[in-house]
Design a protein around this motif. Structure first.
Motif, PDB file in Angstrom:
ATOM      1  N   ALA A 228     -15.098  55.712  79.649  1.00 50.66           N
ATOM      2  CA  ALA A 228     -16.993  55.693  80.465  1.00 50.66           C
ATOM      3  C   ALA A 228     -17.890  54.484  80.614  1.00 50.66           C
ATOM      4  CB  ALA A 228     -17.397  57.192  80.540  1.00 50.66           C
ATOM      5  N   ASP A 229     -17.892  53.930  78.886  1.00 47.66           N
ATOM      6  CA  ASP A 229     -18.829  52.745  78.662  1.00 47.66           C
ATOM      7  C   ASP A 229     -18.476  51.633  79.043  1.00 47.66           C
ATOM      8  OD1 ASP A 229     -16.813  53.081  76.763  1.00 47.66           O
ATOM      9  OD2 ASP A 229     -17.826  52.909  75.373  1.00 47.66           O
ATOM     10  N   GLY A 230     -16.930  51.965  79.981  1.00 48.01           N
ATOM     11  CA  GLY A 230     -17.216  50.515  80.227  1.00 48.01           C
ATOM     12  C   GLY A 230     -16.270  49.364  78.991  1.00 48.01           C
ATOM     13  N   THR A 231     -15.720  50.270  78.073  1.00 46.32           N
ATOM     14  CA  THR A 231     -14.225  49.759  76.953  1.00 46.32           C
ATOM     15  C   THR A 231     -13.430  49.672  78.455  1.00 46.32           C
ATOM     16  OG1 THR A 231     -15.625  49.999  75.470  1.00 46.32           O
ATOM     17  CG2 THR A 231     -13.627  49.872  75.242  1.00 46.32           C
ATOM     18  N   PHE A 232     -12.534  48.868  77.672  1.00 47.46           N
ATOM     19  CA  PHE A 232     -11.629  49.047  78.568  1.00 47.46           C
ATOM     20  C   PHE A 232     -10.019  48.457  77.997  1.00 47.46           C
ATOM     21  CE2 PHE A 232     -13.297  44.637  79.257  1.00 47.46           C
ATOM     22  CZ  PHE A 232     -12.067  44.056  79.712  1.00 47.46           C
ATOM     23  N   TYR A 233      -8.935  49.225  78.079  1.00 52.28           N
ATOM     24  CA  TYR A 233      -7.686  48.656  77.284  1.00 52.28           C
ATOM     25  C   TYR A 233      -6.378  48.115  77.904  1.00 52.28           C
ATOM     26  CZ  TYR A 233      -9.909  51.798  74.159  1.00 52.28           C
ATOM     27  OH  TYR A 233     -10.655  52.725  72.893  1.00 52.28           O
ATOM     28  N   VAL A 234      -6.181  47.766  77.582  1.00 56.73           N
ATOM     29  CA  VAL A 234      -4.931  46.290  78.610  1.00 56.73           C
ATOM     30  C   VAL A 234      -3.642  46.700  77.570  1.00 56.73           C
ATOM     31  CG1 VAL A 234      -4.832  44.166  79.392  1.00 56.73           C
ATOM     32  CG2 VAL A 234      -6.594  45.081  79.086  1.00 56.73           C
ATOM     33  N   ALA A 235      -2.563  46.986  78.461  1.00 52.34           N
ATOM     34  CA  ALA A 235      -1.468  46.115  77.867  1.00 52.34           C
ATOM     35  C   ALA A 235      -0.579  45.644  77.834  1.00 52.34           C
ATOM     36  CB  ALA A 235      -0.130  47.910  79.308  1.00 52.34           C
ATOM     37  N   ASP A 236      -0.864  44.651  77.239  1.00 50.75           N
ATOM     38  CA  ASP A 236      -0.473  42.984  76.828  1.00 50.75           C
ATOM     39  C   ASP A 236       0.968  43.356  75.839  1.00 50.75           C
ATOM     40  OD1 ASP A 236      -0.188  40.532  76.496  1.00 50.75           O
ATOM     41  OD2 ASP A 236      -1.865  40.465  74.296  1.00 50.75           O
ATOM     42  N   THR A 237       1.972  43.762  77.413  1.00 55.02           N
ATOM     43  CA  THR A 237       2.976  43.815  77.284  1.00 55.02           C
ATOM     44  C   THR A 237       4.650  43.187  76.237  1.00 55.02           C
ATOM     45  OG1 THR A 237       3.403  44.893  79.134  1.00 55.02           O
ATOM     46  CG2 THR A 237       5.039  44.878  78.356  1.00 55.02           C
ATOM     47  N   LEU A 238       4.646  42.038  76.565  1.00 50.47           N
ATOM     48  CA  LEU A 238       4.766  41.260  75.504  1.00 50.47           C
ATOM     49  C   LEU A 238       4.483  40.581  74.657  1.00 50.47           C
ATOM     50  CD1 LEU A 238       7.053  39.270  78.874  1.00 50.47           C
ATOM     51  CD2 LEU A 238       8.082  41.765  77.448  1.00 50.47           C
ATOM     52  N   ASN A 239       3.023  40.964  74.301  1.00 56.25           N
ATOM     53  CA  ASN A 239       3.020  41.132  73.068  1.00 56.25           C
ATOM     54  C   ASN A 239       3.151  42.313  72.590  1.00 56.25           C
ATOM     55  OD1 ASN A 239       1.842  37.895  73.096  1.00 56.25           O
ATOM     56  ND2 ASN A 239       0.075  38.461  73.488  1.00 56.25           N
ATOM     57  N   PHE A 240       3.039  43.288  72.559  1.00 55.62           N
ATOM     58  CA  PHE A 240       3.886  44.307  72.286  1.00 55.62           C
ATOM     59  C   PHE A 240       2.345  44.867  71.174  1.00 55.62           C
ATOM     60  CE2 PHE A 240       7.444  41.478  71.650  1.00 55.62           C
ATOM     61  CZ  PHE A 240       8.228  41.515  72.686  1.00 55.62           C
ATOM     62  N   ARG A 241       1.319  44.960  72.186  1.00 57.51           N
ATOM     63  CA  ARG A 241       0.550  45.821  72.200  1.00 57.51           C
ATOM     64  C   ARG A 241      -0.179  45.699  72.841  1.00 57.51           C
ATOM     65  NH1 ARG A 241      -2.609  39.715  70.117  1.00 57.51           N
ATOM     66  NH2 ARG A 241      -2.593  39.004  71.787  1.00 57.51           N
ATOM     67  N   ILE A 242      -1.040  46.895  72.578  1.00 58.24           N
ATOM     68  CA  ILE A 242      -2.716  47.468  73.764  1.00 58.24           C
ATOM     69  C   ILE A 242      -3.598  46.268  72.924  1.00 58.24           C
ATOM     70  CG2 ILE A 242      -3.889  49.141  74.485  1.00 58.24           C
ATOM     71  CD1 ILE A 242      -0.552  49.165  75.174  1.00 58.24           C
ATOM     72  N   GLN A 243      -4.560  46.098  73.366  1.00 58.63           N
ATOM     73  CA  GLN A 243      -5.784  45.534  73.590  1.00 58.63           C
ATOM     74  C   GLN A 243      -7.007  46.178  74.164  1.00 58.63           C
ATOM     75  OE1 GLN A 243      -6.543  40.798  72.441  1.00 58.63           O
ATOM     76  NE2 GLN A 243      -4.862  40.735  74.213  1.00 58.63           N
ATOM     77  N   GLU A 244      -7.852  45.731  73.097  1.00 53.12           N
ATOM     78  CA  GLU A 244      -9.294  46.704  73.556  1.00 53.12           C
ATOM     79  C   GLU A 244     -10.735  45.685  74.409  1.00 53.12           C
ATOM     80  OE1 GLU A 244     -12.824  50.164  71.359  1.00 53.12           O
ATOM     81  OE2 GLU A 244     -10.719  49.484  70.797  1.00 53.12           O
TER      82      GLU A 244
END
Length: 351
Positions: A228-244
């Motif tokens: 809701a505050d605009g922070t977003f999360y991306v599945a960085d799939t072949l770096n095997f991580r989620i980025q905020e």
């Protein structure tokens, strides 16, 4: 100008398809959780329970009248439209459930409260080929669909009628998320290893990232979710991580790493946030959903490999609406619904 294309099937599948009184099957939102299928397993307190699955409209409490069944039969339809390959998914508290289905080459449009069903697939001079990402601007009633073959983003209304298209230079566009407070669309441009930001009219206003392993860099990202505050999360799939990322696109933190135990990832895909700010991540190879707190600490996981209720086979997208969690169980050709059990649903201590 919007072109309202016609198709015999659309006549039965329009939003006015059925009134709630015509449905004898309970709607999923009215169902009680199955307390025989809970996570974590006893003796730990249950925090997630299996609820239901959707494969055909009847599973959502949508039942076609006899007259419409006759019309559909005359039009050549032999069976109810079934989910074939669910990938992207959207759900909200108003009952909207949208399922991007590249196997059937459509977006399934459910409203679980109104008990209606429609499809989006028609384009001027053609149709969707590989719809993999979907989200909704509920204020305007606009559905955004990412097609990874057409490499564009298409806009439909909630009845499934084509409105417009946008996006140029995309390569295997995939996950989408609508940021309502800021009236912007986040789109994962997988093949170009970046996230693009569009305004409500489809004009590109920002580009985030490029290929790499550092903060803010990507290696074939796939899915995105926004808080809701605009922070977003991306599945960085072949770096095997989620980025905020911060609302302005600045990298903030990462969650997870390559590994073979829970808390790590093999193929992170769908991402979602619940009302408490917990992060849910689908691992498409491990066939589980993992839950993390706001600091990136593992809380618990649910699901396992298989085809029974509560099992997954190469799951992909995930969406959360209130206490209900929707998972695109891709190779089992269904959407599975789970319910969070009480305010302690995301508390640590489970497995």
């Amino acid at each position: 100008m919007r072109r309202a294309l016609r198709h015999p099937f659309r006549r039965w599948a329009a939003a006015a398809l059925l009134l709630a009184g015509c449905a004898s099957v309970p709607a999923p939102l009215e169902m009680a959780p199955d307390m025989g299928r809970v996570w974590p397993v006893p003796p730990d307190a249950p925090r997630v329970a299996y609820l239901h699955q959707i494969q055909v409209p009847r599973d959502a409490g949508v039942r076609e009248s006899l007259g419409r069944r006759i019309v559909a039969a005359l039009a050549g339809r032999k069976r109810a439209p079934a989910i074939e390959e669910p990938v992207g998914i959207y759900a909200d508290a108003d009952g909207w459930l949208l399922v991007a289905d590249p196997g059937l080459q459509v977006v399934h449009i459910y409203n679980l409260k109104a008990r209606t069903y429609a499809q989006a697939f028609e384009l001027p001079g053609g149709r969707l080929v590989s719809p993999v990402g979907v989200t909704l601007d509920p204020e305007r009633g606009r559905i955004f669909v990412a097609d990874s073959i057409h490499n564009q983003i298409f806009v439909y209304d909630t009845r499934g009628y084509y409105v417009s298209r946008f996006g140029h230079g995309l390569k295997r566009v995939s996950g989408l998320a609508w940021d309502g407070p800021r009236k912007r669309l986040l789109a994962v441009d997988t093949g170009n290893h970046r996230v693009l930001v569009f305004d409500a009219e489809g004009r590109q206003v920002q580009e985030i990232g490029h290929r790499g392993e550092g903060p803010g860099e990507f290696n074939f990202p796939t899915y995105v979710t926004v808080a809701a505050d605009g922070t977003f999360y991306v599945a960085d799939t072949l770096n095997f991580r989620i980025q905020e990322f911060a609302p302005d696109g600045a990298p903030v933190a990462t969650v997870g790493h390559l590994g073979q135990v829970v808390g790590s990832f093999s193929k992170p895909k769908g991402v979602a946030l619940d009302g408490e700010g917990h992060l849910y991540v689908v691992d498409g190879l491990y066939d589980v959903v993992q839950l993390f707190d706001g600091e990136g600490r593992l809380l618990m996981h649910f699901g396992s490999a298989g085809s029974q209720p509560g099992h997954f086979w190469l799951p992909a997208g995930i969406a959360i609406a209130g206490d209900d969690v929707y998972v695109a169980d891709t190779q089992n050709r269904r959407v599975q619904l789970f319910r969070l059990l009480g305010p302690e649903a995301g508390a640590p201590g489970g497995t």
